[in-house]
Design an enzyme around this catalytic site. Structure first.
Site, PDB file in Angstrom:
ATOM      1  N   SER B 151       0.827  -1.278   0.197  1.00 18.22           N
ATOM      2  CA  SER B 151       0.028   0.038   0.031  1.00 18.22           C
ATOM      3  C   SER B 151       1.127   1.320   0.091  1.00 18.22           C
ATOM      4  O   SER B 151       1.854   1.654  -0.815  1.00 18.22           O
ATOM      5  CB  SER B 151      -1.130  -0.190   1.181  1.00 18.22           C
ATOM      6  OG  SER B 151      -1.850   1.062   1.165  1.00 18.22           O
ATOM      7  N   ASP B 316      -8.531  -6.327  -5.113  1.00 13.92           N
ATOM      8  CA  ASP B 316      -8.132  -5.111  -4.357  1.00 13.92           C
ATOM      9  C   ASP B 316      -8.598  -4.153  -5.351  1.00 13.92           C
ATOM     10  O   ASP B 316      -8.103  -3.838  -6.241  1.00 13.92           O
ATOM     11  CB  ASP B 316      -6.512  -4.879  -4.185  1.00 13.92           C
ATOM     12  CG  ASP B 316      -6.069  -3.736  -3.754  1.00 13.92           C
ATOM     13  OD1 ASP B 316      -6.888  -2.775  -3.575  1.00 13.92           O
ATOM     14  OD2 ASP B 316      -4.961  -3.537  -3.309  1.00 13.92           O
ATOM     15  N   HIS B 349      -8.185  -4.996  -0.707  1.00 12.25           N
ATOM     16  CA  HIS B 349      -6.894  -4.336  -0.259  1.00 12.25           C
ATOM     17  C   HIS B 349      -6.042  -5.086   0.794  1.00 12.25           C
ATOM     18  O   HIS B 349      -4.736  -5.294   0.886  1.00 12.25           O
ATOM     19  CB  HIS B 349      -7.036  -3.043  -0.275  1.00 12.25           C
ATOM     20  CG  HIS B 349      -5.581  -2.282  -0.013  1.00 12.25           C
ATOM     21  ND1 HIS B 349      -4.727  -2.297  -0.896  1.00 12.25           N
ATOM     22  CD2 HIS B 349      -5.240  -1.362   1.041  1.00 12.25           C
ATOM     23  CE1 HIS B 349      -3.681  -1.505  -0.523  1.00 12.25           C
ATOM     24  NE2 HIS B 349      -3.994  -0.980   0.717  1.00 12.25           N
TER      25      HIS B 349
END
Lengths: 195, 371
Positions: B151, B316, B349
């Site tokens: 991320s 995601d 995610h």
């Protein structure tokens, strides 16, 4: 290269030591790993299946999950010495475009494919009227990924039409070299092409 | 407070030199909170930097001294894991702008003796990376065997290869992107507006005992949705009701998913500073590696000798596979040694933080190939 399948060994024979190699449709990276170990190549791969990519990366190879039909355009011209397309040509949506891309990306392309002109294939259609299933084409027609099968003669014709030079051609049947009547007798063909 | 003998918990350093920020501002006496784990090889070749995500911290594989919760990436980092203190010297730092030991808006401005608040300069991902580089200078680490992050941590990892190409031998960028999309920015803006709409925010000058918890909780709730997938939410909650047999015809948390989100919001405000949230979300919104190169991402990676592993998860939608492929295309065009795989997961995610044997296998193989 004794541990390699005969067709992979024929491909490996066309790869010089220390070459920069792109293996298109590299599977789990078996060939790249062998080329790295025995020829010290700087290898990269493209592979459609995520599980295969994970296995190849776990081997320490640089392999990208992708589709040769769409992703070859991302590679710069002449980035590699050798581009390998092993048992993958016949699954491409546009094999002719892929061939052209291979010789753009690399100075030499090594293309291995099952020969649809092999006598067993012809016999299967002729006598049984059924789509052939052989050692090199083991999957039934409704499940196969092969959508653009060709014969040795077809391939030579395409290479000539696209002005690609055939630097060498090796033909195999049951792991043995076929030295004459390849379009009838070869189960697999390995072509070394140059622009 | 739990003790963790493996880590030097709550290590801090005040950087000797001021940081020159991308905005042009200068930040003096920057503190960096960090942890290290393992032993640096005599040749210094086994150092791995781990970069944390938006609201993460340096407590990657040891208990967080503030919450007592286990490290946020113990699945990836620890004995027998792909990143292993037996082989690696592991460094994890709280990002610049954070609220877990590194200088951020909640820190005291040495010039005034009061918290910076909104006088803290706006920072970028590059500024975070520069602060990490300064920490490595302090630790005597010249080059990194790898920078690993998911991320926002993946953004830092990618930026490391761009900012300090000579110092990074390998990058592992997971569930990330080389830029923030309009949708990414939009969700962040919702969160920021929720914070700033809270009367307790007071222009960022809130009382230490009366922070804008309502706004920050809403920000977290909105963001948390983006970390999950629709299929994951449906599987976990569906339309099931919370501690009741029928809807209340009111605005209680009738549904389990509401109760869950409220809990996520409330537990978040206990561990995170609202102004930090504003600054860090802003930093990711500004992130676009291609921007200095007229949008050509490949140019950012030109002549790189770094190896890259890029990993995406199919569910995601915050940093979707298409963004990972964009990175891979650019790296291919730059002739970089890159691996890329899209892994299957129902968890959206958040998948990179959860149990993923495939992810561990890929990271392990990739790191070992460089050793």
């Amino acid at each position: 290269m004794t541990a390699l399948r005969p067709d992979l060994a024929a491909i490996a024979a066309a790869v010089p030591h220390g070459a920069r190699v792109l293996d298109v449709g590299c599977g789990d990276g078996a060939l790249l790993a062998a080329l790295r170990a025995e020829k010290g190549v700087d290898g990269r791969g493209i592979e459609l299946s995520g599980a295969n990519v994970a296995a190849a990366v776990a081997r320490g190879l640089s392999v990208v999950q992708g589709d040769a039909d769409t992703d070859l355009g991302d590679y710069p011209t002449a980035a590699f010495d050798v581009a390998i397309l092993s048992d993958t040509l016949q699954a491409m949506r546009a094999p002719d475009v892929v061939l052209t891309e291979l010789v753009r990306i690399a100075r030499t392309a090594v293309v291995a494919f099952p020969n649809f002109g092999h006598w067993r294939v012809r016999l299967s259609l002729l006598l049984r009227g059924r789509m052939p299933m052989t050692a090199t084409l083991p999957v039934p027609w409704y499940a196969t990924a092969n959508i653009h099968l060709c014969t040795v003669a077809d391939f030579r014709a395409l290479a000539a039409e696209r002005r690609l030079t055939v630097a060498r051609a090796t033909f195999l049947s049951d792991g043995r070299d076929v030295t004459w009547g390849a379009n009838w007798r070869a189960a697999q063909a390995v072509f070394v092409l140059q622009r | 407070m739990p003790t963790d003998l493996r880590f030097g918990l709550d290590r801090r350093v005040t950087l000797s030199d001021p940081l020159h920020l991308e905005s042009g501002a200068r930040l003096a006496r920057v503190e960096v909170g960090y942890e290290t784990y393992g032993t640096l090889d005599p040749d210094g070749g086994n150092a791995i930097l781990i970069c944390h995500a938006l609201t993460g911290n340096q407590h990657v594989a040891g208990a967080d001294p503030r919450t007592g919760r286990p490290g946020w990436w113990e699945r990836m980092v620890g004995p027998g894991k792909p990143i292993d203190p037996a082989r690696h010297f592991i460094v994890a730092a709280n990002v610049l702008g954070g609220c877990s030991g590194s200088s951020g808006p909640a820190s005291v401005d040495p010039a005034t003796g009061r918290p910076y608040g909104m006088t803290f300069p706006v920072i970028t991902v590059r500024d975070m990376v520069r602060a990490q580089a300064a920490l490595l200078d302090h630790l005597g680490i010249a080059t990194l065997a790898a920078v690993v992050g998911g991320s926002m941590g993946g953004m830092q990892a990618l930026d490391w290869a761009v900012a300090y190409p000579q110092r990074v031998r390998a990058v592992v960028a997971i569930a990330t992107a080389a830029r923030h999309s309009a949708q990414n920015i939009a969700y962040h803006e919702v969160g920021r507006q929720a914070i700033m709409a809270d009367p307790n925010w007071r222009g960022g000058d809130y009382q230490i005992d009366a922070p804008p918890v309502a706004g920050l909780a809403v920000a977290r709730m909105a963001a948390h949705i983006t970390y999950l997938s629709e299929a994951g939410l449906t599987a976990k909650f569906g339309r099931r009701l919370q501690d009741r047999d029928a809807v209340s015809f009111g605005f209680d948390a009738d549904f389990q998913v509401e109760s869950y989100l409220r809990h996520q919001g409330l537990s978040f405000v206990e561990r995170f500073d609202a102004n930090s949230y504003l600054y860090i979300t802003r930093a990711t919104d500004y992130f676009d590696l291609a921007a200095p190169h007229d949008g050509r991402l490949a140019a950012a990676f030109a002549h790189t000798a770094t190896r890259f592993a890029v990993v995406a998860f199919d569910s995601d939608w915050l940093y979707p596979t298409a963004e990972a492929r964009r990175i891979v295309r650019a790296l291919n065009a730059a002739n970089a040694r890159v691996s890329f795989v899209e892994l299957a997961s129902p968890h959206g995610h958040d998948a990179f933080l959860l149990d993923s044997p495939d992810l561990n296998r890929v990271v392990d193989g990739f790191l070992r190939a460089g050793e």
